[in-house]
Write a protein that holds these residues in place. Structure first.
Motif, PDB file in Angstrom:
ATOM      1  N   PHE A   4       0.796  -1.210   0.000  1.00 56.17           N
ATOM      2  CA  PHE A   4       0.000   0.000   0.000  1.00 56.17           C
ATOM      3  C   PHE A   4       0.837   1.272   0.000  1.00 56.17           C
ATOM      4  CE2 PHE A   4      -2.997  -3.082   1.669  1.00 56.17           C
ATOM      5  CZ  PHE A   4      -4.148  -2.763   0.973  1.00 56.17           C
ATOM      6  N   SER A   5       2.150   1.177   0.192  1.00 56.76           N
ATOM      7  CA  SER A   5       2.939   2.396   0.322  1.00 56.76           C
ATOM      8  C   SER A   5       2.860   3.281  -0.892  1.00 56.76           C
ATOM      9  CB  SER A   5       4.391   2.116   0.568  1.00 56.76           C
ATOM     10  OG  SER A   5       4.742   0.876   0.719  1.00 56.76           O
ATOM     11  N   GLY A   6       2.835   4.581  -0.618  1.00 55.95           N
ATOM     12  CA  GLY A   6       2.829   5.560  -1.681  1.00 55.95           C
ATOM     13  C   GLY A   6       1.530   5.659  -2.442  1.00 55.95           C
ATOM     14  N   ARG A   7       0.486   5.071  -1.914  1.00 51.90           N
ATOM     15  CA  ARG A   7      -0.789   5.107  -2.620  1.00 51.90           C
ATOM     16  C   ARG A   7      -1.796   5.947  -1.855  1.00 51.90           C
ATOM     17  NH1 ARG A   7      -1.896  -0.753  -5.198  1.00 51.90           N
ATOM     18  NH2 ARG A   7       0.120  -0.999  -6.135  1.00 51.90           N
ATOM     19  N   LYS A   8      -2.633   6.621  -2.601  1.00 55.78           N
ATOM     20  CA  LYS A   8      -3.666   7.444  -1.989  1.00 55.78           C
ATOM     21  C   LYS A   8      -4.977   6.671  -2.000  1.00 55.78           C
ATOM     22  CE  LYS A   8      -5.724  11.985  -2.142  1.00 55.78           C
ATOM     23  NZ  LYS A   8      -5.667  13.301  -2.764  1.00 55.78           N
ATOM     24  N   ARG A   9      -5.664   6.716  -0.905  1.00 51.59           N
ATOM     25  CA  ARG A   9      -6.967   6.071  -0.782  1.00 51.59           C
ATOM     26  C   ARG A   9      -8.010   7.136  -0.488  1.00 51.59           C
ATOM     27  NH1 ARG A   9      -4.718   2.374  -3.005  1.00 51.59           N
ATOM     28  NH2 ARG A   9      -4.103   0.461  -2.008  1.00 51.59           N
ATOM     29  N   CYS A  10      -9.194   6.956  -1.009  1.00 49.65           N
ATOM     30  CA  CYS A  10     -10.289   7.892  -0.778  1.00 49.65           C
ATOM     31  C   CYS A  10     -11.412   7.151  -0.071  1.00 49.65           C
ATOM     32  CB  CYS A  10     -10.807   8.459  -2.095  1.00 49.65           C
ATOM     33  SG  CYS A  10      -9.578   9.408  -2.983  1.00 49.65           S
ATOM     34  N   LEU A  11     -12.014   7.831   0.877  1.00 46.39           N
ATOM     35  CA  LEU A  11     -13.154   7.276   1.595  1.00 46.39           C
ATOM     36  C   LEU A  11     -14.343   8.194   1.334  1.00 46.39           C
ATOM     37  CD1 LEU A  11     -14.200   5.147   3.575  1.00 46.39           C
ATOM     38  CD2 LEU A  11     -13.443   6.624   5.439  1.00 46.39           C
ATOM     39  N   VAL A  12     -15.364   7.650   0.707  1.00 49.47           N
ATOM     40  CA  VAL A  12     -16.570   8.418   0.381  1.00 49.47           C
ATOM     41  C   VAL A  12     -17.661   7.943   1.330  1.00 49.47           C
ATOM     42  CG1 VAL A  12     -18.262   8.974  -1.409  1.00 49.47           C
ATOM     43  CG2 VAL A  12     -15.864   8.571  -2.044  1.00 49.47           C
ATOM     44  N   THR A  13     -17.966   8.779   2.332  1.00 50.36           N
ATOM     45  CA  THR A  13     -18.945   8.386   3.342  1.00 50.36           C
ATOM     46  C   THR A  13     -19.425   9.601   4.122  1.00 50.36           C
ATOM     47  OG1 THR A  13     -19.409   6.776   5.105  1.00 50.36           O
ATOM     48  CG2 THR A  13     -17.268   7.893   5.185  1.00 50.36           C
ATOM     49  N   SER A  14     -20.328   9.362   5.030  1.00 49.43           N
ATOM     50  CA  SER A  14     -20.838  10.409   5.913  1.00 49.43           C
ATOM     51  C   SER A  14     -19.733  10.814   6.894  1.00 49.43           C
ATOM     52  CB  SER A  14     -22.036   9.866   6.692  1.00 49.43           C
ATOM     53  OG  SER A  14     -22.318  10.670   7.804  1.00 49.43           O
ATOM     54  N   PRO A  15     -19.673  12.085   7.261  1.00 53.62           N
ATOM     55  CA  PRO A  15     -18.635  12.522   8.203  1.00 53.62           C
ATOM     56  C   PRO A  15     -18.796  11.916   9.602  1.00 53.62           C
ATOM     57  CG  PRO A  15     -20.155  14.319   7.735  1.00 53.62           C
ATOM     58  CD  PRO A  15     -20.507  13.191   6.810  1.00 53.62           C
ATOM     59  N   ILE A  16     -19.949  11.313   9.893  1.00 48.44           N
ATOM     60  CA  ILE A  16     -20.143  10.683  11.200  1.00 48.44           C
ATOM     61  C   ILE A  16     -20.151   9.152  11.112  1.00 48.44           C
ATOM     62  CG2 ILE A  16     -21.344  12.669  12.191  1.00 48.44           C
ATOM     63  CD1 ILE A  16     -23.994  11.158  11.690  1.00 48.44           C
ATOM     64  N   SER A  17     -19.728   8.620   9.988  1.00 49.37           N
ATOM     65  CA  SER A  17     -19.723   7.176   9.768  1.00 49.37           C
ATOM     66  C   SER A  17     -18.689   6.474  10.644  1.00 49.37           C
ATOM     67  CB  SER A  17     -19.415   6.881   8.299  1.00 49.37           C
ATOM     68  OG  SER A  17     -19.230   5.503   8.108  1.00 49.37           O
ATOM     69  N   LYS A  41     -23.855  12.787   1.899  1.00 48.59           N
ATOM     70  CA  LYS A  41     -25.082  12.447   2.616  1.00 48.59           C
ATOM     71  C   LYS A  41     -25.486  11.059   2.133  1.00 48.59           C
ATOM     72  CE  LYS A  41     -26.643  17.188   2.915  1.00 48.59           C
ATOM     73  NZ  LYS A  41     -27.631  18.189   2.496  1.00 48.59           N
ATOM     74  N   LEU A  42     -25.509  10.100   3.025  1.00 50.04           N
ATOM     75  CA  LEU A  42     -25.766   8.715   2.626  1.00 50.04           C
ATOM     76  C   LEU A  42     -27.203   8.465   2.182  1.00 50.04           C
ATOM     77  CD1 LEU A  42     -23.619   6.791   5.250  1.00 50.04           C
ATOM     78  CD2 LEU A  42     -23.048   7.367   2.883  1.00 50.04           C
ATOM     79  N   ASN A  43     -28.096   9.383   2.485  1.00 50.98           N
ATOM     80  CA  ASN A  43     -29.483   9.205   2.046  1.00 50.98           C
ATOM     81  C   ASN A  43     -29.770   9.942   0.739  1.00 50.98           C
ATOM     82  OD1 ASN A  43     -29.326  11.763   3.097  1.00 50.98           O
ATOM     83  ND2 ASN A  43     -31.238  11.644   4.252  1.00 50.98           N
ATOM     84  N   SER A  44     -28.695  10.379   0.053  1.00 49.24           N
ATOM     85  CA  SER A  44     -28.849  11.103  -1.204  1.00 49.24           C
ATOM     86  C   SER A  44     -27.980  10.469  -2.292  1.00 49.24           C
ATOM     87  CB  SER A  44     -28.430  12.568  -1.012  1.00 49.24           C
ATOM     88  OG  SER A  44     -28.285  13.219  -2.255  1.00 49.24           O
TER      89      SER A  44
END
Length: 57
Positions: A4-17, A41-44
């Motif tokens: 995993f080194s040197g790789r960027k990961r993105c997390l797409v979720t609610s800020p309170i998840s 917004k997970l409901n959208s």
């Protein structure tokens, strides 16, 4: 095992998840991972789609 080194990961979720804390624990165990949170917004469906699109840019 994938390196995993040197790789960027993105997390797409609610800020309170709870997923944010789970992912943070895993990333702290592996050095060199840069993570960015894309808040949605997970409901959208439109918000989720926009978050995924933003993460891909």
């Amino acid at each position: 095992m994938e390196q995993f080194s040197g790789r960027k990961r993105c997390l797409v979720t609610s800020p309170i998840s709870k997923a944010i804390a789970d992912v943070d624990v895993v990333f702290k165990k592996r050095s060199g991972i840069e993570a960015e949170l894309f808040e949605v917004k997970l409901n959208s469906v439109e918000s989720i789609v926009n978050g995924i699109y933003a993460a891909c840019e």
